[in-house]
Design a protein around this motif. Sequence first.
Motif, PDB file in Angstrom:
ATOM      1  N   PHE A 131      92.893  56.535  47.077  1.00 43.48           N
ATOM      2  CA  PHE A 131      92.645  55.475  48.226  1.00 43.48           C
ATOM      3  C   PHE A 131      93.380  56.530  49.651  1.00 43.48           C
ATOM      4  O   PHE A 131      92.758  57.761  49.483  1.00 43.48           O
ATOM      5  N   PHE A 132      92.477  56.313  50.731  1.00 45.96           N
ATOM      6  CA  PHE A 132      92.633  57.050  52.260  1.00 45.96           C
ATOM      7  C   PHE A 132      93.456  56.046  53.168  1.00 45.96           C
ATOM      8  O   PHE A 132      93.445  55.252  53.313  1.00 45.96           O
ATOM      9  N   ILE A 133      94.562  57.376  53.839  1.00 45.19           N
ATOM     10  CA  ILE A 133      95.416  56.795  55.121  1.00 45.19           C
ATOM     11  C   ILE A 133      94.527  57.370  56.445  1.00 45.19           C
ATOM     12  O   ILE A 133      94.871  58.873  56.593  1.00 45.19           O
ATOM     13  N   PRO A 134      93.872  57.474  57.104  1.00 42.35           N
ATOM     14  CA  PRO A 134      93.428  57.458  58.297  1.00 42.35           C
ATOM     15  C   PRO A 134      94.017  58.721  59.622  1.00 42.35           C
ATOM     16  O   PRO A 134      93.551  59.023  59.809  1.00 42.35           O
ATOM     17  N   LEU A 135      95.418  57.705  59.896  1.00 40.18           N
ATOM     18  CA  LEU A 135      96.406  58.602  59.951  1.00 40.18           C
ATOM     19  C   LEU A 135      96.361  59.922  60.016  1.00 40.18           C
ATOM     20  O   LEU A 135      97.106  60.167  59.035  1.00 40.18           O
ATOM     21  N   ASP A 136      96.027  60.664  61.127  1.00 40.76           N
ATOM     22  CA  ASP A 136      96.042  62.238  60.895  1.00 40.76           C
ATOM     23  C   ASP A 136      96.622  63.001  62.263  1.00 40.76           C
ATOM     24  O   ASP A 136      96.178  62.406  62.702  1.00 40.76           O
ATOM     25  N   LEU A 137      98.451  63.507  61.798  1.00 44.41           N
ATOM     26  CA  LEU A 137      98.973  64.522  63.574  1.00 44.41           C
ATOM     27  C   LEU A 137      98.748  65.641  62.686  1.00 44.41           C
ATOM     28  O   LEU A 137      98.966  66.104  61.729  1.00 44.41           O
ATOM     29  N   GLY A 138      98.957  66.504  63.862  1.00 44.61           N
ATOM     30  CA  GLY A 138      99.505  67.975  63.658  1.00 44.61           C
ATOM     31  C   GLY A 138     101.334  67.964  63.030  1.00 44.61           C
ATOM     32  O   GLY A 138     101.044  68.567  62.272  1.00 44.61           O
ATOM     33  N   ALA A 139     102.044  67.039  63.248  1.00 44.08           N
ATOM     34  CA  ALA A 139     103.185  67.030  62.722  1.00 44.08           C
ATOM     35  C   ALA A 139     103.220  66.589  61.460  1.00 44.08           C
ATOM     36  O   ALA A 139     103.937  65.645  61.280  1.00 44.08           O
ATOM     37  N   ALA A 153     101.010  55.524  67.667  1.00 39.07           N
ATOM     38  CA  ALA A 153     100.003  56.602  67.511  1.00 39.07           C
ATOM     39  C   ALA A 153      98.687  56.900  67.058  1.00 39.07           C
ATOM     40  O   ALA A 153      98.297  55.990  66.321  1.00 39.07           O
ATOM     41  N   GLY A 154      98.034  58.021  67.562  1.00 39.76           N
ATOM     42  CA  GLY A 154      96.916  57.771  67.546  1.00 39.76           C
ATOM     43  C   GLY A 154      96.280  59.314  67.011  1.00 39.76           C
ATOM     44  O   GLY A 154      95.610  58.767  65.826  1.00 39.76           O
ATOM     45  N   GLY A 155      96.234  60.313  66.892  1.00 39.43           N
ATOM     46  CA  GLY A 155      95.362  61.046  65.905  1.00 39.43           C
ATOM     47  C   GLY A 155      93.897  61.641  66.179  1.00 39.43           C
ATOM     48  O   GLY A 155      93.471  61.063  67.390  1.00 39.43           O
ATOM     49  N   ASN A 156      93.564  61.948  65.019  1.00 37.54           N
ATOM     50  CA  ASN A 156      92.035  62.696  65.199  1.00 37.54           C
ATOM     51  C   ASN A 156      90.856  61.441  65.016  1.00 37.54           C
ATOM     52  O   ASN A 156      89.637  62.210  65.270  1.00 37.54           O
ATOM     53  N   ARG A 157      91.329  60.411  64.163  1.00 41.31           N
ATOM     54  CA  ARG A 157      90.304  59.266  63.361  1.00 41.31           C
ATOM     55  C   ARG A 157      90.072  58.009  64.013  1.00 41.31           C
ATOM     56  O   ARG A 157      89.838  57.140  63.975  1.00 41.31           O
ATOM     57  N   ILE A 159      88.477  57.353  66.421  1.00 43.99           N
ATOM     58  CA  ILE A 159      87.054  56.726  66.994  1.00 43.99           C
ATOM     59  C   ILE A 159      86.351  56.064  65.689  1.00 43.99           C
ATOM     60  O   ILE A 159      85.754  54.860  66.109  1.00 43.99           O
ATOM     61  N   ARG A 160      86.977  56.080  64.767  1.00 42.90           N
ATOM     62  CA  ARG A 160      86.444  55.120  62.962  1.00 42.90           C
ATOM     63  C   ARG A 160      87.391  54.322  62.623  1.00 42.90           C
ATOM     64  O   ARG A 160      86.914  53.163  62.285  1.00 42.90           O
ATOM     65  N   TYR A 161      89.092  54.858  62.808  1.00 46.51           N
ATOM     66  CA  TYR A 161      89.945  53.750  62.046  1.00 46.51           C
ATOM     67  C   TYR A 161      90.946  52.701  62.826  1.00 46.51           C
ATOM     68  O   TYR A 161      91.099  52.370  62.452  1.00 46.51           O
ATOM     69  N   GLY A 162      90.785  53.505  64.251  1.00 47.28           N
ATOM     70  CA  GLY A 162      91.621  52.928  65.143  1.00 47.28           C
ATOM     71  C   GLY A 162      92.950  53.477  65.588  1.00 47.28           C
ATOM     72  O   GLY A 162      93.337  54.641  64.958  1.00 47.28           O
ATOM     73  N   MET A 163      94.095  53.545  66.256  1.00 49.86           N
ATOM     74  CA  MET A 163      95.122  53.192  66.567  1.00 49.86           C
ATOM     75  C   MET A 163      96.026  52.743  65.179  1.00 49.86           C
ATOM     76  O   MET A 163      95.929  52.220  64.376  1.00 49.86           O
ATOM     77  N   ALA A 164      96.821  53.751  65.201  1.00 51.28           N
ATOM     78  CA  ALA A 164      98.410  53.154  64.295  1.00 51.28           C
ATOM     79  C   ALA A 164      97.698  51.480  63.606  1.00 51.28           C
ATOM     80  O   ALA A 164      98.572  51.339  63.014  1.00 51.28           O
ATOM     81  N   ARG A 165      98.715  51.299  64.620  1.00 48.79           N
ATOM     82  CA  ARG A 165      98.736  49.305  64.885  1.00 48.79           C
ATOM     83  C   ARG A 165      97.189  48.794  64.067  1.00 48.79           C
ATOM     84  O   ARG A 165      97.499  47.945  63.178  1.00 48.79           O
ATOM     85  N   MET A 167      96.524  49.823  61.378  1.00 44.55           N
ATOM     86  CA  MET A 167      96.140  50.195  59.826  1.00 44.55           C
ATOM     87  C   MET A 167      98.041  49.402  59.946  1.00 44.55           C
ATOM     88  O   MET A 167      98.042  49.324  58.274  1.00 44.55           O
ATOM     89  N   VAL A 168      98.123  48.517  60.030  1.00 43.65           N
ATOM     90  CA  VAL A 168      99.715  47.798  60.203  1.00 43.65           C
ATOM     91  C   VAL A 168      99.394  46.440  59.372  1.00 43.65           C
ATOM     92  O   VAL A 168      98.535  45.886  60.966  1.00 43.65           O
ATOM     93  N   LEU A 169      99.517  46.009  58.321  1.00 45.22           N
ATOM     94  CA  LEU A 169      99.629  44.333  58.086  1.00 45.22           C
ATOM     95  C   LEU A 169     100.591  43.671  58.341  1.00 45.22           C
ATOM     96  O   LEU A 169     101.000  42.335  58.570  1.00 45.22           O
ATOM     97  N   GLY A 170     101.855  44.183  58.243  1.00 45.78           N
ATOM     98  CA  GLY A 170     102.748  43.481  57.778  1.00 45.78           C
ATOM     99  C   GLY A 170     104.026  44.919  58.908  1.00 45.78           C
ATOM    100  O   GLY A 170     103.637  45.892  58.672  1.00 45.78           O
ATOM    101  N   ILE A 171     105.391  43.946  58.300  1.00 46.87           N
ATOM    102  CA  ILE A 171     106.517  44.335  59.293  1.00 46.87           C
ATOM    103  C   ILE A 171     107.839  44.053  58.791  1.00 46.87           C
ATOM    104  O   ILE A 171     107.751  42.929  58.460  1.00 46.87           O
TER     105      ILE A 171
END
Length: 474
Positions: A131-139, A153-157, A159-165, A167-171
Amino acid sequence: MTAHPRAGDCIEALCAKFDRNTVLVGEDIPARNMADTSFLPRLRPLAVVRPDTPQGVADALAICSAHGVAVVPQGGMTGLAGGAHPIEGAIALSLERLQGIEEIDRAAATMTVRAGTPLEVIQKVADDAGFFIPLDLGARGSCAIGGNLGTNAGGNRVIRYGMAREMVLGIEVALADGTLMTSLNKMIKNNAGFDLKQLFIGSEGTLGVITRTVLRLHPQPGCTMAALCGVDDYESVVKLLSGARRGLGPLLSAFEVMWPDYWHAATVRVPGVRRPVEGDHAFYVLVEAQGLDEKLDGERFQTWLESQFETGLIADAAIAQSKADALAFWRTRDAAGEFQTVLGPHCAFDIGLPVAAMDDFAQACRSRLEAEVPGCLSVYYGHIGDGNLHIVALVEGAATQPSSRINRIVYETVRAFGGTVSAEHGIGTIKKPYLSFSRSPEELALMATIKKALDPHNILNPGKVIDLKAEAAS
């Protein structure tokens, strides 16, 4: 804020509840818990509590709440706005031991993880599972997923996958009073009442402490294409972005733009960064696309790029022929992470603006800085496809940076252009004085109402993001 009169009793209660490896006091407090990467002065918290279970986080909060002692949640300590920075008279609640991947559900394409897990670990586990986790940061190697979600968090991608939120289904969240709210939903469609997770994502630990989360996984890309383009004017940059969205569609995964001042700093001042394209250009654009079929999607990317040459939008370009080439292209953009070393102490900004106005903003901001701060150098770059511009500004060689003047000029210019003072790094302590530049009095009042409802005694990260006393007075 000074130490609460019951701080000693609180620490005693924490020591009684947890073992000596969990509660650290005095000289046992590690340096990592005394400062994040926001350049704020180092400060030793009253104690550091490091639970290794979600219930442990809730128990620690219950004890602190009962004694009225403030708590600062901490993760990877890579934040740039001071959200995890210690405050006087408070206890640091570190999630550094709350790590681990609890489950990968292949049918649902989800991953359940603990909040202290580093982003890079999550990326690797997802990759190993196909699988693939699209969130990516320099840190990525240091930042924790709980902090990524706490700051949205945002990061480099984006434009395609949206912000960190996105990615989240449950918390799962530990509330200020020690209640553990578990809502580890795996379903994309779930409209059963309020979407409570959205209250906590982006709230920087002021409403609750994220302990676990269910992340949405994506198919692993089968191929990645990249080109680094020289462009002659900003109008062409905007047209190129529009053309990429239309011509590449869902393949488009990144659209990074670098102004000449940034390009010079990155490719001349930072060692080991080579120029994929030669000559001088008004803008340098890194376009990345991710597909599933290298032959079909690679040809589509090549055809699209050739069409942009034919229309005159691209003056020159280098096309990645290998993964090493793509990494070299990204090295020009990631070189900003080394500016602290090669340029010295500086002021860094993460702002959002309407895409069409970005170059006008850069010109206006640069002119004001040069006029009002003698010797000020400012460089501009960012995720333009997401409306996110980064700025680095400094007076080279100055013993002390005129941070207050630089901040005022940049944020006043952001306000004049109708932008936001924070696109992806959060508000924390550093940007709190300027939050009203981007939020109306009604919005700020509603934020304070929510904060008061979830944290009535103001023990969670007090003084960060929203100030209850200030809002009450207004």
